[in-house]
Design a protein around this motif. Structure first.
Motif, PDB file in Angstrom:
ATOM      1  N   LEU A 149      36.098  33.791  45.965  1.00 43.69           N
ATOM      2  CA  LEU A 149      35.692  35.171  45.709  1.00 43.69           C
ATOM      3  C   LEU A 149      35.914  36.034  46.943  1.00 43.69           C
ATOM      4  O   LEU A 149      35.468  35.700  48.041  1.00 43.69           O
ATOM      5  CB  LEU A 149      34.215  35.213  45.304  1.00 43.69           C
ATOM      6  CG  LEU A 149      33.618  36.593  45.050  1.00 43.69           C
ATOM      7  CD1 LEU A 149      34.276  37.253  43.839  1.00 43.69           C
ATOM      8  CD2 LEU A 149      32.105  36.481  44.846  1.00 43.69           C
ATOM      9  N   VAL A 150      36.624  37.146  46.760  1.00 41.48           N
ATOM     10  CA  VAL A 150      36.840  38.146  47.796  1.00 41.48           C
ATOM     11  C   VAL A 150      36.219  39.437  47.299  1.00 41.48           C
ATOM     12  O   VAL A 150      36.436  39.841  46.150  1.00 41.48           O
ATOM     13  CB  VAL A 150      38.352  38.352  48.071  1.00 41.48           C
ATOM     14  CG1 VAL A 150      38.579  39.501  49.046  1.00 41.48           C
ATOM     15  CG2 VAL A 150      38.978  37.062  48.590  1.00 41.48           C
ATOM     16  N   VAL A 151      35.428  40.091  48.155  1.00 47.41           N
ATOM     17  CA  VAL A 151      34.751  41.338  47.794  1.00 47.41           C
ATOM     18  C   VAL A 151      35.153  42.412  48.799  1.00 47.41           C
ATOM     19  O   VAL A 151      35.082  42.198  50.006  1.00 47.41           O
ATOM     20  CB  VAL A 151      33.211  41.166  47.805  1.00 47.41           C
ATOM     21  CG1 VAL A 151      32.521  42.487  47.498  1.00 47.41           C
ATOM     22  CG2 VAL A 151      32.782  40.080  46.838  1.00 47.41           C
ATOM     23  N   GLU A 152      35.576  43.549  48.289  1.00 41.65           N
ATOM     24  CA  GLU A 152      35.879  44.732  49.106  1.00 41.65           C
ATOM     25  C   GLU A 152      34.984  45.855  48.618  1.00 41.65           C
ATOM     26  O   GLU A 152      34.931  46.127  47.411  1.00 41.65           O
ATOM     27  CB  GLU A 152      37.351  45.132  48.966  1.00 41.65           C
ATOM     28  CG  GLU A 152      38.333  44.110  49.495  1.00 41.65           C
ATOM     29  CD  GLU A 152      38.307  43.977  51.003  1.00 41.65           C
ATOM     30  OE1 GLU A 152      37.913  44.946  51.698  1.00 41.65           O
ATOM     31  OE2 GLU A 152      38.669  42.890  51.484  1.00 41.65           O
ATOM     32  N   VAL A 153      34.292  46.522  49.542  1.00 43.88           N
ATOM     33  CA  VAL A 153      33.314  47.526  49.139  1.00 43.88           C
ATOM     34  C   VAL A 153      33.316  48.698  50.115  1.00 43.88           C
ATOM     35  O   VAL A 153      33.541  48.520  51.304  1.00 43.88           O
ATOM     36  CB  VAL A 153      31.907  46.889  49.035  1.00 43.88           C
ATOM     37  CG1 VAL A 153      31.447  46.337  50.358  1.00 43.88           C
ATOM     38  CG2 VAL A 153      30.892  47.847  48.480  1.00 43.88           C
ATOM     39  N   GLY A 154      33.090  49.894  49.584  1.00 49.31           N
ATOM     40  CA  GLY A 154      32.958  51.083  50.410  1.00 49.31           C
ATOM     41  C   GLY A 154      32.839  52.332  49.556  1.00 49.31           C
ATOM     42  O   GLY A 154      33.471  52.447  48.503  1.00 49.31           O
ATOM     43  N   GLY A 155      32.013  53.243  49.981  1.00 45.17           N
ATOM     44  CA  GLY A 155      31.905  54.530  49.308  1.00 45.17           C
ATOM     45  C   GLY A 155      31.386  54.466  47.882  1.00 45.17           C
ATOM     46  O   GLY A 155      31.770  55.290  47.054  1.00 45.17           O
ATOM     47  N   GLY A 156      30.553  53.497  47.575  1.00 45.82           N
ATOM     48  CA  GLY A 156      29.971  53.409  46.234  1.00 45.82           C
ATOM     49  C   GLY A 156      30.864  52.781  45.184  1.00 45.82           C
ATOM     50  O   GLY A 156      30.513  52.759  44.007  1.00 45.82           O
ATOM     51  N   VAL A 157      32.019  52.263  45.614  1.00 47.37           N
ATOM     52  CA  VAL A 157      32.892  51.524  44.699  1.00 47.37           C
ATOM     53  C   VAL A 157      33.256  50.194  45.354  1.00 47.37           C
ATOM     54  O   VAL A 157      33.227  50.064  46.578  1.00 47.37           O
ATOM     55  CB  VAL A 157      34.179  52.300  44.313  1.00 47.37           C
ATOM     56  CG1 VAL A 157      33.845  53.553  43.530  1.00 47.37           C
ATOM     57  CG2 VAL A 157      34.999  52.638  45.531  1.00 47.37           C
ATOM     58  N   ALA A 158      33.605  49.239  44.512  1.00 43.92           N
ATOM     59  CA  ALA A 158      33.973  47.924  45.031  1.00 43.92           C
ATOM     60  C   ALA A 158      34.893  47.247  44.039  1.00 43.92           C
ATOM     61  O   ALA A 158      34.929  47.598  42.855  1.00 43.92           O
ATOM     62  CB  ALA A 158      32.721  47.074  45.251  1.00 43.92           C
ATOM     63  N   PHE A 159      35.638  46.289  44.546  1.00 45.48           N
ATOM     64  CA  PHE A 159      36.371  45.400  43.652  1.00 45.48           C
ATOM     65  C   PHE A 159      36.255  44.000  44.226  1.00 45.48           C
ATOM     66  O   PHE A 159      36.028  43.806  45.423  1.00 45.48           O
ATOM     67  CB  PHE A 159      37.831  45.823  43.453  1.00 45.48           C
ATOM     68  CG  PHE A 159      38.724  45.608  44.639  1.00 45.48           C
ATOM     69  CD1 PHE A 159      39.432  44.428  44.782  1.00 45.48           C
ATOM     70  CD2 PHE A 159      38.876  46.597  45.599  1.00 45.48           C
ATOM     71  CE1 PHE A 159      40.266  44.221  45.882  1.00 45.48           C
ATOM     72  CE2 PHE A 159      39.707  46.403  46.691  1.00 45.48           C
ATOM     73  CZ  PHE A 159      40.393  45.217  46.838  1.00 45.48           C
ATOM     74  N   CYS A 160      36.340  43.033  43.356  1.00 41.49           N
ATOM     75  CA  CYS A 160      36.355  41.655  43.803  1.00 41.49           C
ATOM     76  C   CYS A 160      37.314  40.872  42.928  1.00 41.49           C
ATOM     77  O   CYS A 160      37.571  41.248  41.781  1.00 41.49           O
ATOM     78  CB  CYS A 160      34.957  41.042  43.812  1.00 41.49           C
ATOM     79  SG  CYS A 160      34.043  41.115  42.302  1.00 41.49           S
ATOM     80  N   PHE A 161      37.869  39.829  43.510  1.00 41.76           N
ATOM     81  CA  PHE A 161      38.777  38.989  42.741  1.00 41.76           C
ATOM     82  C   PHE A 161      38.511  37.540  43.081  1.00 41.76           C
ATOM     83  O   PHE A 161      37.991  37.213  44.145  1.00 41.76           O
ATOM     84  CB  PHE A 161      40.248  39.373  42.948  1.00 41.76           C
ATOM     85  CG  PHE A 161      40.709  39.390  44.382  1.00 41.76           C
ATOM     86  CD1 PHE A 161      41.208  38.247  44.981  1.00 41.76           C
ATOM     87  CD2 PHE A 161      40.668  40.567  45.111  1.00 41.76           C
ATOM     88  CE1 PHE A 161      41.644  38.264  46.294  1.00 41.76           C
ATOM     89  CE2 PHE A 161      41.102  40.594  46.435  1.00 41.76           C
ATOM     90  CZ  PHE A 161      41.594  39.441  47.021  1.00 41.76           C
ATOM     91  N   SER A 162      38.842  36.680  42.125  1.00 44.96           N
ATOM     92  CA  SER A 162      38.556  35.258  42.279  1.00 44.96           C
ATOM     93  C   SER A 162      39.402  34.458  41.305  1.00 44.96           C
ATOM     94  O   SER A 162      40.037  35.005  40.402  1.00 44.96           O
ATOM     95  CB  SER A 162      37.074  34.991  41.995  1.00 44.96           C
ATOM     96  OG  SER A 162      36.732  35.420  40.692  1.00 44.96           O
ATOM     97  N   LEU A 163      39.375  33.152  41.507  1.00 46.37           N
ATOM     98  CA  LEU A 163      39.902  32.206  40.533  1.00 46.37           C
ATOM     99  C   LEU A 163      38.687  31.635  39.816  1.00 46.37           C
ATOM    100  O   LEU A 163      37.735  31.192  40.464  1.00 46.37           O
ATOM    101  CB  LEU A 163      40.707  31.100  41.214  1.00 46.37           C
ATOM    102  CG  LEU A 163      41.945  31.576  41.952  1.00 46.37           C
ATOM    103  CD1 LEU A 163      42.608  30.404  42.685  1.00 46.37           C
ATOM    104  CD2 LEU A 163      42.923  32.238  41.006  1.00 46.37           C
ATOM    105  N   ASN A 164      38.706  31.662  38.493  1.00 41.57           N
ATOM    106  CA  ASN A 164      37.566  31.212  37.703  1.00 41.57           C
ATOM    107  C   ASN A 164      37.984  30.057  36.801  1.00 41.57           C
ATOM    108  O   ASN A 164      39.121  29.981  36.370  1.00 41.57           O
ATOM    109  CB  ASN A 164      37.024  32.340  36.834  1.00 41.57           C
ATOM    110  CG  ASN A 164      36.469  33.500  37.645  1.00 41.57           C
ATOM    111  OD1 ASN A 164      36.474  33.473  38.857  1.00 41.57           O
ATOM    112  ND2 ASN A 164      36.001  34.508  36.961  1.00 41.57           N
ATOM    113  N   ARG A 165      37.005  29.197  36.506  1.00 44.89           N
ATOM    114  CA  ARG A 165      37.240  28.091  35.597  1.00 44.89           C
ATOM    115  C   ARG A 165      36.194  28.117  34.503  1.00 44.89           C
ATOM    116  O   ARG A 165      35.014  28.321  34.756  1.00 44.89           O
ATOM    117  CB  ARG A 165      37.144  26.752  36.337  1.00 44.89           C
ATOM    118  CG  ARG A 165      37.444  25.538  35.454  1.00 44.89           C
ATOM    119  CD  ARG A 165      37.202  24.231  36.195  1.00 44.89           C
ATOM    120  NE  ARG A 165      35.816  24.066  36.592  1.00 44.89           N
ATOM    121  CZ  ARG A 165      34.843  23.622  35.789  1.00 44.89           C
ATOM    122  NH1 ARG A 165      35.109  23.278  34.536  1.00 44.89           N
ATOM    123  NH2 ARG A 165      33.611  23.496  36.246  1.00 44.89           N
ATOM    124  N   VAL A 166      36.651  27.923  33.272  1.00 45.74           N
ATOM    125  CA  VAL A 166      35.752  27.771  32.135  1.00 45.74           C
ATOM    126  C   VAL A 166      36.095  26.463  31.447  1.00 45.74           C
ATOM    127  O   VAL A 166      37.261  26.089  31.353  1.00 45.74           O
ATOM    128  CB  VAL A 166      35.842  28.971  31.163  1.00 45.74           C
ATOM    129  CG1 VAL A 166      37.207  29.100  30.522  1.00 45.74           C
ATOM    130  CG2 VAL A 166      34.756  28.920  30.119  1.00 45.74           C
TER     131      VAL A 166
END
Length: 150
Positions: free
Chosen positions: A80-97
């Protein structure tokens, strides 16, 4: 907590993602749909190409999905990588189900890519956009590459 700081916001978002993992494992549809903003849009693995807020926030649709399995759903978020600033953010990851489909003889195990776009509204981080995908083979078969693992 470091409220109001980028580090504090990142921690809160990581906690939101961790709660979603536990909600998936528990089949807690209310917790899952409650994370979305009223105007959220999702591009998920399932058709159609776009899911709008009424669909994204429909607990019955998600209950139906959970009911399509004979086992609990196992869920994992990795890298998981999280980028945040100014009241907005995005994150991306590899997920498994992973789960056993109703009437199936064994569990499937699917890794996929996930990106979340979030906004802070009233001091609370909520999901404005979700995008999940699997790559496809560029060999002319156009088959989904559901056999990939990190």
């Amino acid at each position: 907590m470091l409220e109001g700081t980028i580090m504090g916001d990142e921690t809160v978002i990581r906690e939101l993602v961790a709660r979603r993992v536990e909600a998936m494992r528990a089949g807690d549809v209310e917790a899952l749909v409650g994370d979305y903003l009223p105007e959220a849009v999702a591009f998920t693995l399932a058709p159609p190409l776009r899911h709008t807020a009424p669909e994204v926030q429909d607990p019955e649709a998600l209950r139906g999905w959970f009911a399509s399995f004979d086992s609990a759903v196992d869920f994992e978020v990795r890298d998981l990588v999280v980028e945040v600033g100014g009241g907005v953010a995005f994150c991306f990851s590899l997920n498994r189900v992973s789960a056993v489909p109703r009437g199936g003889s064994g569990a499937f195990d699917l890794w996929f890519r996930s990106t979340l776009g979030l906004r802070e509204v009233g001091g609370v981080w909520r999901i404005a956009h979700e995008h999940t995908s699997t790559p496809f083979y560029m060999d002319g078969s156009f088959s989904s590459a559901v056999d990939l693992k990190p």
